[in-house]
Write a protein that holds these residues in place. Structure first.
Motif, PDB file in Angstrom:
ATOM      1  N   GLY A  23       0.730  -1.087   0.268  1.00 45.44           N
ATOM      2  CA  GLY A  23      -0.212  -0.181  -0.320  1.00 45.44           C
ATOM      3  C   GLY A  23       0.859   1.230   0.268  1.00 45.44           C
ATOM      4  O   GLY A  23       0.747   1.970  -0.873  1.00 45.44           O
ATOM      5  N   LEU A  24       2.064   1.499   1.220  1.00 39.74           N
ATOM      6  CA  LEU A  24       2.918   2.860   0.904  1.00 39.74           C
ATOM      7  C   LEU A  24       3.279   2.179  -0.024  1.00 39.74           C
ATOM      8  O   LEU A  24       3.237   3.627  -1.053  1.00 39.74           O
ATOM      9  CB  LEU A  24       4.069   2.399   1.907  1.00 39.74           C
ATOM     10  CG  LEU A  24       4.643   3.687   2.169  1.00 39.74           C
ATOM     11  CD1 LEU A  24       4.447   4.217   2.447  1.00 39.74           C
ATOM     12  CD2 LEU A  24       5.794   2.953   3.090  1.00 39.74           C
ATOM     13  N   GLY A  25       4.096   1.662  -1.163  1.00 38.38           N
ATOM     14  CA  GLY A  25       4.627   1.330  -2.202  1.00 38.38           C
ATOM     15  C   GLY A  25       3.462   2.061  -3.766  1.00 38.38           C
ATOM     16  O   GLY A  25       3.716   2.952  -4.828  1.00 38.38           O
ATOM     17  N   LEU A  26       3.408   1.558  -3.570  1.00 36.24           N
ATOM     18  CA  LEU A  26       1.497   2.037  -4.592  1.00 36.24           C
ATOM     19  C   LEU A  26       0.894   3.353  -4.409  1.00 36.24           C
ATOM     20  O   LEU A  26       0.388   4.210  -5.359  1.00 36.24           O
ATOM     21  CB  LEU A  26       0.613   0.837  -4.466  1.00 36.24           C
ATOM     22  CG  LEU A  26       0.349  -0.141  -5.054  1.00 36.24           C
ATOM     23  CD1 LEU A  26      -1.101  -1.160  -5.135  1.00 36.24           C
ATOM     24  CD2 LEU A  26       0.165  -0.245  -6.808  1.00 36.24           C
ATOM     25  N   GLY A  27       0.599   3.296  -2.845  1.00 36.22           N
ATOM     26  CA  GLY A  27       0.205   4.959  -2.726  1.00 36.22           C
ATOM     27  C   GLY A  27       0.984   6.091  -3.017  1.00 36.22           C
ATOM     28  O   GLY A  27       0.442   7.288  -3.150  1.00 36.22           O
ATOM     29  N   SER A  28       2.685   6.076  -2.653  1.00 35.86           N
ATOM     30  CA  SER A  28       3.841   6.487  -3.443  1.00 35.86           C
ATOM     31  C   SER A  28       3.686   7.205  -4.962  1.00 35.86           C
ATOM     32  O   SER A  28       4.112   8.610  -4.683  1.00 35.86           O
ATOM     33  CB  SER A  28       4.519   6.448  -2.722  1.00 35.86           C
ATOM     34  OG  SER A  28       4.860   5.655  -1.395  1.00 35.86           O
ATOM     35  N   VAL A  29       3.538   6.410  -5.271  1.00 37.96           N
ATOM     36  CA  VAL A  29       3.322   6.819  -6.828  1.00 37.96           C
ATOM     37  C   VAL A  29       2.447   8.021  -7.700  1.00 37.96           C
ATOM     38  O   VAL A  29       3.275   9.173  -8.105  1.00 37.96           O
ATOM     39  CB  VAL A  29       3.056   5.522  -8.236  1.00 37.96           C
ATOM     40  CG1 VAL A  29       2.605   5.847  -8.972  1.00 37.96           C
ATOM     41  CG2 VAL A  29       3.801   4.111  -7.214  1.00 37.96           C
ATOM     42  N   PRO A  30       1.104   8.187  -6.907  1.00 36.65           N
ATOM     43  CA  PRO A  30       0.801   8.963  -7.489  1.00 36.65           C
ATOM     44  C   PRO A  30       0.622  10.168  -6.580  1.00 36.65           C
ATOM     45  O   PRO A  30       1.130  11.311  -7.658  1.00 36.65           O
ATOM     46  CB  PRO A  30      -1.099   8.122  -7.153  1.00 36.65           C
ATOM     47  CG  PRO A  30      -1.101   7.301  -6.970  1.00 36.65           C
ATOM     48  CD  PRO A  30       0.395   6.815  -6.320  1.00 36.65           C
ATOM     49  N   VAL A  31       1.359  10.081  -5.462  1.00 33.50           N
ATOM     50  CA  VAL A  31       1.454  11.025  -4.725  1.00 33.50           C
ATOM     51  C   VAL A  31       2.649  11.655  -5.434  1.00 33.50           C
ATOM     52  O   VAL A  31       3.570  13.307  -5.823  1.00 33.50           O
ATOM     53  CB  VAL A  31       2.065  10.878  -3.154  1.00 33.50           C
ATOM     54  CG1 VAL A  31       2.690  12.459  -2.394  1.00 33.50           C
ATOM     55  CG2 VAL A  31       0.908  10.490  -2.651  1.00 33.50           C
ATOM     56  N   TYR A  32       4.159  11.496  -5.782  1.00 30.68           N
ATOM     57  CA  TYR A  32       4.804  11.061  -6.382  1.00 30.68           C
ATOM     58  C   TYR A  32       4.575  12.243  -7.915  1.00 30.68           C
ATOM     59  O   TYR A  32       4.980  13.780  -8.162  1.00 30.68           O
ATOM     60  CB  TYR A  32       6.126  10.235  -7.538  1.00 30.68           C
ATOM     61  CG  TYR A  32       7.522  10.395  -8.230  1.00 30.68           C
ATOM     62  CD1 TYR A  32       7.937  11.296  -7.070  1.00 30.68           C
ATOM     63  CD2 TYR A  32       7.424  10.092  -9.312  1.00 30.68           C
ATOM     64  CE1 TYR A  32       9.478  11.151  -8.361  1.00 30.68           C
ATOM     65  CE2 TYR A  32       8.532  10.306  -9.933  1.00 30.68           C
ATOM     66  CZ  TYR A  32       9.123  11.173  -9.930  1.00 30.68           C
ATOM     67  OH  TYR A  32      10.219  11.816 -10.400  1.00 30.68           O
ATOM     68  N   CYS A  33       3.794  11.332  -8.645  1.00 30.07           N
ATOM     69  CA  CYS A  33       3.341  11.846  -9.597  1.00 30.07           C
ATOM     70  C   CYS A  33       2.822  13.153  -9.440  1.00 30.07           C
ATOM     71  O   CYS A  33       2.876  14.305 -10.904  1.00 30.07           O
ATOM     72  CB  CYS A  33       2.465  11.392 -10.826  1.00 30.07           C
ATOM     73  SG  CYS A  33       2.956   9.560 -11.426  1.00 30.07           S
ATOM     74  N   SER A  34       1.852  13.610  -8.388  1.00 23.60           N
ATOM     75  CA  SER A  34       1.083  14.984  -8.534  1.00 23.60           C
ATOM     76  C   SER A  34       2.221  16.179  -8.173  1.00 23.60           C
ATOM     77  O   SER A  34       2.450  17.102  -9.303  1.00 23.60           O
ATOM     78  CB  SER A  34      -0.294  15.033  -7.818  1.00 23.60           C
ATOM     79  OG  SER A  34      -0.124  15.402  -7.138  1.00 23.60           O
ATOM     80  N   ALA A  35       2.886  15.317  -7.820  1.00 24.31           N
ATOM     81  CA  ALA A  35       4.283  16.782  -7.168  1.00 24.31           C
ATOM     82  C   ALA A  35       5.085  16.989  -8.204  1.00 24.31           C
ATOM     83  O   ALA A  35       5.603  18.309  -8.247  1.00 24.31           O
ATOM     84  CB  ALA A  35       4.781  15.697  -6.060  1.00 24.31           C
ATOM     85  N   THR A  36       5.269  15.933  -8.827  1.00 27.03           N
ATOM     86  CA  THR A  36       6.218  16.134 -10.970  1.00 27.03           C
ATOM     87  C   THR A  36       5.328  16.591 -11.393  1.00 27.03           C
ATOM     88  O   THR A  36       5.632  16.854 -12.453  1.00 27.03           O
ATOM     89  CB  THR A  36       6.882  15.546 -10.837  1.00 27.03           C
ATOM     90  OG1 THR A  36       6.046  13.993 -10.870  1.00 27.03           O
ATOM     91  CG2 THR A  36       8.006  14.817  -9.663  1.00 27.03           C
ATOM     92  N   ALA A  37       3.992  16.779 -11.713  1.00 27.73           N
ATOM     93  CA  ALA A  37       3.190  17.044 -12.651  1.00 27.73           C
ATOM     94  C   ALA A  37       2.711  16.441 -14.272  1.00 27.73           C
ATOM     95  O   ALA A  37       2.881  16.553 -14.960  1.00 27.73           O
ATOM     96  CB  ALA A  37       3.254  18.755 -13.112  1.00 27.73           C
TER      97      ALA A  37
END
Length: 70
Positions: A23-37
């Protein structure tokens, strides 16, 4: 009957830790993508949907089975 209570406590401990790590790994991907536009990959969105769909009933059943009866 909760299917997770069939497993011994030590095995459940590892299953819970593994589920949390995924869950931590999967949830981190959208956060990273959002932060990097950037756009979130479709497979991640699908995986998160399945992750939530599977996790909610299993862990809800675990909570119910571990709640003391009055």
């Amino acid at each position: 009957m909760n299917p997770l209570t069939i497993l011994p406590a030590k095995a459940r401990k590892y299953a819970y830790a593994g589920y949390a790590t995924v869950g931590l790994g999967l949830g981190s991907v959208p956060v990273y993508c959002s932060a990097t536009a950037d756009t979130t990959p479709v497979w991640v969105l699908g995986a998160l949907a399945v992750y939530a769909f599977v996790g909610a009933p299993l862990f809800g059943a675990t909570a119910v089975s571990n709640t003391p009866q009055d």
